[in-house]
Design a protein around this motif. Structure first.
Motif, mmCIF file in Angstrom:
data_model
loop_
_atom_site.group_PDB
_atom_site.id
_atom_site.type_symbol
_atom_site.label_atom_id
_atom_site.label_comp_id
_atom_site.label_asym_id
_atom_site.label_seq_id
_atom_site.Cartn_x
_atom_site.Cartn_y
_atom_site.Cartn_z
ATOM 1 N N LEU A 99 -3.793 9.864 39.625
ATOM 2 C CA LEU A 99 -2.438 10.027 39.113
ATOM 3 C C LEU A 99 -1.596 10.774 40.148
ATOM 4 O O LEU A 99 -2.143 11.449 41.033
ATOM 5 C CB LEU A 99 -2.459 10.816 37.798
ATOM 6 C CG LEU A 99 -3.097 10.128 36.592
ATOM 7 C CD1 LEU A 99 -3.227 11.114 35.433
ATOM 8 C CD2 LEU A 99 -2.270 8.922 36.173
ATOM 9 N N PRO A 100 -0.280 10.672 40.086
ATOM 10 C CA PRO A 100 0.568 11.434 41.025
ATOM 11 C C PRO A 100 0.322 12.928 40.888
ATOM 12 O O PRO A 100 0.143 13.459 39.788
ATOM 13 C CB PRO A 100 1.988 11.063 40.591
ATOM 14 C CG PRO A 100 1.856 9.765 39.879
ATOM 15 C CD PRO A 100 0.531 9.808 39.199
ATOM 16 N N ARG A 105 5.740 14.758 42.609
ATOM 17 C CA ARG A 105 6.795 14.649 41.602
ATOM 18 C C ARG A 105 8.038 15.458 41.987
ATOM 19 O O ARG A 105 9.025 15.465 41.268
ATOM 20 C CB ARG A 105 6.279 15.133 40.247
ATOM 21 C CG ARG A 105 5.132 14.301 39.682
ATOM 22 C CD ARG A 105 4.874 14.672 38.234
ATOM 23 N NE ARG A 105 3.813 13.877 37.646
ATOM 24 C CZ ARG A 105 2.584 14.324 37.409
ATOM 25 N NH1 ARG A 105 2.282 15.583 37.703
ATOM 26 N NH2 ARG A 105 1.676 13.540 36.878
ATOM 27 N N SER A 283 5.581 5.608 40.119
ATOM 28 C CA SER A 283 5.241 5.846 38.713
ATOM 29 C C SER A 283 6.270 5.192 37.798
ATOM 30 O O SER A 283 7.472 5.254 38.047
ATOM 31 C CB SER A 283 5.160 7.347 38.423
ATOM 32 O OG SER A 283 6.384 7.984 38.735
ATOM 33 N N GLU A 312 6.942 14.572 33.920
ATOM 34 C CA GLU A 312 6.279 13.703 34.901
ATOM 35 C C GLU A 312 7.241 13.153 35.939
ATOM 36 O O GLU A 312 6.820 12.716 37.008
ATOM 37 C CB GLU A 312 5.583 12.547 34.176
ATOM 38 C CG GLU A 312 4.413 12.985 33.311
ATOM 39 C CD GLU A 312 3.505 11.830 32.947
ATOM 40 O OE1 GLU A 312 3.681 10.714 33.509
ATOM 41 O OE2 GLU A 312 2.612 12.026 32.108
ATOM 42 N N PRO A 314 9.046 10.254 36.295
ATOM 43 C CA PRO A 314 8.688 8.927 36.803
ATOM 44 C C PRO A 314 9.824 8.315 37.604
ATOM 45 O O PRO A 314 10.995 8.705 37.469
ATOM 46 C CB PRO A 314 8.422 8.123 35.523
ATOM 47 C CG PRO A 314 9.300 8.771 34.503
ATOM 48 C CD PRO A 314 9.268 10.246 34.839
ATOM 49 N N ASP A 315 9.501 7.347 38.424
ATOM 50 C CA ASP A 315 10.533 6.646 39.178
ATOM 51 C C ASP A 315 11.360 5.753 38.267
ATOM 52 O O ASP A 315 12.563 5.585 38.481
ATOM 53 C CB ASP A 315 9.897 5.814 40.292
ATOM 54 C CG ASP A 315 9.233 6.694 41.335
ATOM 55 O OD1 ASP A 315 9.937 7.479 41.986
ATOM 56 O OD2 ASP A 315 7.991 6.607 41.491
ATOM 57 N N THR A 362 14.923 9.498 38.344
ATOM 58 C CA THR A 362 14.409 8.534 37.372
ATOM 59 C C THR A 362 15.464 7.478 37.045
ATOM 60 O O THR A 362 16.603 7.808 36.721
ATOM 61 C CB THR A 362 13.978 9.239 36.078
ATOM 62 O OG1 THR A 362 12.926 10.165 36.365
ATOM 63 C CG2 THR A 362 13.477 8.231 35.057
ATOM 64 N N ARG A 535 1.703 4.077 30.864
ATOM 65 C CA ARG A 535 2.058 4.767 32.109
ATOM 66 C C ARG A 535 1.412 4.017 33.281
ATOM 67 O O ARG A 535 0.204 3.788 33.298
ATOM 68 C CB ARG A 535 1.562 6.206 32.063
ATOM 69 C CG ARG A 535 1.851 7.013 33.332
ATOM 70 C CD ARG A 535 1.332 8.427 33.176
ATOM 71 N NE ARG A 535 -0.112 8.454 32.975
ATOM 72 C CZ ARG A 535 -0.780 9.438 32.377
ATOM 73 N NH1 ARG A 535 -0.116 10.469 31.886
ATOM 74 N NH2 ARG A 535 -2.090 9.396 32.250
ATOM 75 N N THR A 537 0.790 3.737 37.455
ATOM 76 C CA THR A 537 0.773 4.415 38.749
ATOM 77 C C THR A 537 0.374 3.390 39.792
ATOM 78 O O THR A 537 -0.786 2.957 39.841
ATOM 79 C CB THR A 537 -0.212 5.592 38.765
ATOM 80 O OG1 THR A 537 0.086 6.494 37.690
ATOM 81 C CG2 THR A 537 -0.142 6.337 40.088
ATOM 82 N N HIS A 539 -0.276 2.458 43.513
ATOM 83 C CA HIS A 539 -0.552 3.044 44.823
ATOM 84 C C HIS A 539 -0.120 2.095 45.934
ATOM 85 O O HIS A 539 -0.139 0.871 45.763
ATOM 86 C CB HIS A 539 -2.044 3.359 44.949
ATOM 87 C CG HIS A 539 -2.462 4.543 44.122
ATOM 88 N ND1 HIS A 539 -2.672 5.793 44.670
ATOM 89 C CD2 HIS A 539 -2.692 4.669 42.790
ATOM 90 C CE1 HIS A 539 -3.023 6.640 43.706
ATOM 91 N NE2 HIS A 539 -3.042 5.980 42.555
ATOM 92 N N CYS A 566 -3.078 -0.674 40.942
ATOM 93 C CA CYS A 566 -2.255 -0.115 39.867
ATOM 94 C C CYS A 566 -3.142 0.454 38.774
ATOM 95 O O CYS A 566 -4.006 -0.244 38.224
ATOM 96 C CB CYS A 566 -1.338 -1.192 39.281
ATOM 97 S SG CYS A 566 -0.336 -0.621 37.883
#
Length: 573
Positions: A99-100, A105, A283, A312, A314-315, A362, A535, A537, A539, A566
Motif C-alpha cells: 500500500l502507499p 501521501r 491510489s 489516505e 487518494p489521487d 484528490t 481501494r 493501488t 504500482h 494493481c
C-alpha cells in the motif's frame, strides 16, 4: 493522456466538467482453414502505427480470495453507528503488493492526468422518443457488428440464413431471444434472431443437439451461459424449415486490450512534476451509493468514507450514485423537509468541498444512477449531473452512466446499473462439450466460477448492458429504462478497459477475467448496516523495462498489464 489504439483523441476531463513480459495469448484457427495465425503476443509486437496486427485472444483469468461462486448477497444486520471492524479489509486481489506509505501521501499537487473520450452532449437526448424503425436499425446493427467480429477473429468467409431450409450445415450469427419479452430462456424456448442483412430479420427456434459443443469458451467451463440479448454464432442446419438444429455454438471473441507507448508510460509513472507520479504508486477509491442508512438522511456512511479519503489522500475518488435516492424510505413517504437539490448541496457538496480543501491533489468523479432525484435524465444511458444548482466545488468532475476514462494510462470502465444481478437472474447454463483448435489445452478450475462467467459476458459482448429486452423490475431490482437507439453509448469500445467496476447487490468480489480486473465493490450501505468500498493501488512498471522498450524496442505500443501490478482491497466502511 491515454493513447490506447482505436480510440479517439482524449478530451481533458478538466474541460468537460514488476518487470515481466505479457503472457502469451492463443488465437483459435477457423475449422477447415489451411493457414494459421501468430499464436503469441510479446510486450511490444505492435506496428508503429499503433494498430495491433491481429485481434487478441483472452489472457489470464484468476480468482483471488474472493466471494463464493454463487455470488449470494450478504445480509449484515449490525446498525451503522454500532459497526465493528471499521476499515477492515474484507478481501484482496494481489495482496502481496504494498500500500502507499505515509511519505507517498504527502503533497498537494495533482499527480495524475485524467482523460476521456466521452462527449457529454450525446447523452442529453430526448427520452421516450424512440421510433420503431430506429430501434430496429439499432438492433440490426448490433448483429452485423458481431458478424464482423466473428469474421475477423475466426477467419470466417460467409454466413447463412438460419431461417432458410437447408440440408447442409451453415454458420449463422444472431441474437438469442426468449419465447416472449417477459419469459426466461430455457432449453426448449430459445430463439435466434438474425439481422435483415444476414437473415431477413427472421426468428427461428433453436434445438440444441445432445452432443453440441461450445467454441471459444474458457477451457474447463463445461458449457455456456446464455441470456436474452446474447450475441452468438451457431453452426448447424434447418432441415425442415421450422427449427435450427445446433451442433456447435460459438462465443463472441474476446475484446482487444488497451495499448500505450512505453515512453508515455515512463513519463507519467516515473517523471517528476505536476501530474506525474515520480515512481510512486497511484491510489484510487471507488464507492457506490446509497450513501445514507434507511432510517435517516444524515449521510453518516458518506462522512465516514470521506474521512478515510482525507486520511489516505487518494489521487482519485470515484462516487457512483444514487446520491439522493428516490427509493429511500423517508423520501418515498415524503418525510423530508428539503428539496433534493438542497439535500445534495448540504450533505454531499459541502462534504466534498471539505475533502478537497484537506486534500487538493484528490480528483473527485461523480457518476449518476437512475434513482438519483437530482438528475432529470432517467433513461439508460444516462447523462451526467449538471453542476449548476448542486453547489459542487471545483475539482469535481461529472461523468455519464456508463463511462470509460483513463487515469494516466490505466483505463477504467464503470456503470452504476446492477447488470451483474440482472445477468445472473436471466442466464441459463447449457452443459456441453468444448471444441478446441489447439491440442493439450490446460483447464483452469476458476473457469467454472459463476461470477467470472458473468463478468466474461460483459467483456465478450462488449457492452455495459448486453441484456435485451431489459427485465422487468422486482422487489430487489429497480426497472431499467433502456434506450436501445442509443446503444452506441453503452458499448465498451473496440479496446478493453484495464479495470471494470460493477456495483451490485451480490456479494462483493474481485476477479481477473481475460486479463481485465473485474470488481464489485457492493454498496456503501445496506439498509441500516455498513457496506464496503474498493481501494486500488496501481504500482508503476519497472523503469528499466520502460526505458529499454522506449529506445531499443522502438517505442512500439505495449499492453498495460494492470492485472499484475494493481492491488485491490474491498474495505468495510
Amino acid at each position: 493522456m491515454n493513447t490506447s489504439v482505436k480510440k479517439a483523441a482524449p478530451i481533458s476531463l478538466d474541460s468537460l466538467l514488476d518487470d515481466v513480459s505479457t503472457p502469451k495469448r492463443h488465437r483459435p484457427i477457423a475449422p477447415g482453414s489451411s493457414t494459421g495465425r501468430a499464436s503469441n503476443l510479446s510486450s511490444s509486437p505492435v506496428p508503429l502505427n499503433g494498430t495491433p496486427s491481429r485481434p487478441i485472444a483472452p489472457g489470464p483469468s484468476r480468482l483471488h480470495n474472493s466471494s463464493p461462486a454463487n455470488g449470494s448477497p450478504s445480509t449484515p444486520s449490525v446498525p451503522f453507528a454500532s459497526r465493528a471492524n471499521k476499515l477492515a479489509v474484507q478481501e484482496s486481489l494481489n495482496g502481496d503488493l504494498d500500500l502507499p506509505t505515509s511519505s507517498q501521501r504527502i503533497g498537494d499537487k495533482p499527480r495524475v492526468l485524467l482523460s476521456s473520450t466521452t462527449d457529454p452532449s450525446k447523452y442529453n437526448y430526448r427520452i421516450a422518443y424512440e421510433k420503431p424503425m430506429e430501434r430496429s436499425e439499432a438492433l440490426d446493427k448490433q448483429i452485423d457488428e458481431a458478424a464482423e467480429a466473428f469474421r475477423d477473429y475466426y477467419g470466417l468467409d460467409d454466413f447463412g440464413d438460419p431461417g432458410a431450409q437447408s440440408q447442409e450445415d451453415i454458420m449463422a450469427i444472431g441474437r438469442l431471444c426468449p419465447e416472449s419479452d417477459n419469459a426466461k430462456m430455457t432449453e426448449t424456448s430459445t430463439w435466434l434472431e438474425s439481422s435483415r442483412m444476414l437473415g431477413s430479420g427472421s426468428r427461428v427456434l433453436l434445438k440444441f443437439d445432445a452432443d453440441m459443443k461450445v467454441r471459444n469458451a474458457p477451457p474447463g467451463s463445461g458449457g455456456m451461459g446464455m441470456f436474452a440479448g446474447c450475441l452468438v454464432g451457431v453452426k448447424g442446419r434447418n432441415g425442415g424449415g421450422k427449427l435450427f438444429a445446433v451442433n456447435e455454438i460459438w462465443m463472441m471473441p474476446p475484446i482487444d486490450p488497451s495499448y500505450t507507448r512505453p515512453s508515455e508510460i515512463l513519463d507519467r509513472e516515473h517523471g517528476e512534476g505536476i501530474k506525474k507520479l515520480g515512481g510512486n504508486p497511484m491510489s484510487v477509491i471507488v464507492a457506490a451509493g446509497p450513501y445514507t442508512v434507511d432510517s435517516d438522511l444524515e449521510y453518516a456512511p458518506l462522512g465516514a468514507l470521506l474521512e478515510n479519503a482525507e486520511a489516505e489522500r487518494p489521487d482519485v475518488l470515484v462516487l457512483l450514485g444514487p446520491f439522493v435516492d428516490a427509493e429511500h424510505p423517508l423520501i418515498k413517504v415524503g418525510d423530508v423537509d428539503q428539496s433534493p437539490e438542497d439535500l445534495f448541496r448540504s450533505q454531499i457538496s459541502a462534504r466534498l468541498a471539505t475533502l478537497l480543501r484537506a486534500s487538493p491533489r484528490t480528483n473527485v468523479i461523480l457518476i449518476p444512477n437512475g434513482r438519483d432525484m437530482t438528475n432529470a435524465h432517467v433513461a439508460y444511458p444516462q447523462s451526467p449531473f449538471s453542476k449548476e444548482g448542486l453547489g459542487l466545488p471545483k475539482g469535481v468532475r461529472c461523468l455519464p452512466n456508463p463511462t470509460t476514462f483513463s487515469i494516466n494510462e490505466v483505463v477504467f470502465a464503470m456503470t452504476s446499473v446492477d447488470v451483474l444481478f440482472s445477468l445472473r437472474n436471466q442466464e441459463f447454463f447449457r452443459k456441453c462439450g468444448e471444441a478446441h483448435d489447439e491440442e493439450n489445452v490446460v483447464e483452469d478450475p476458476s473457469n467454472k466460477d459463476v461470477m467470472a462467467r458473468t463478468c466474461r459476458h460483459l467483456l465478450r459482448q462488449r457492452s455495459f448492458y448486453p441484456i435485451f429486452p431489459a427485465p422487468l423490475g422486482s422487489k430487489t431490482l429497480s426497472p431499467l429504462n433502456l434506450d436501445i437507439t442509443h446503444n452506441e453509448l453503452i458499448k465498451m469500445g473496440t479496446s478493453g478497459a484495464d479495470v471494470v467496476i460493477l456495483p451490485s447487490m451480490l456479494k462483493h468480489f474481485t476477479r481477473i477475467v481475460d486479463s481485465t480486473i473485474m470488481v464489485n465493490p457492493s454498496f456503501l450501505t445496506r439498509g441500516e448496516s455498513a457496506g464496503t468500498f474498493a481501494r486500488f493501488t496501481v504500482h508503476p512498471m519497472a523503469k528499466s523495462e520502460l526505458e529499454q522498450l522506449s529506445t531499443d524496442g522502438g517505442d512500439e505500443m505495449m499492453e498495460h498489464r494492470v492485472y499484475e501490478r494493481c492491488r485491490v482491497d474491498i474495505v468495510k466502511v
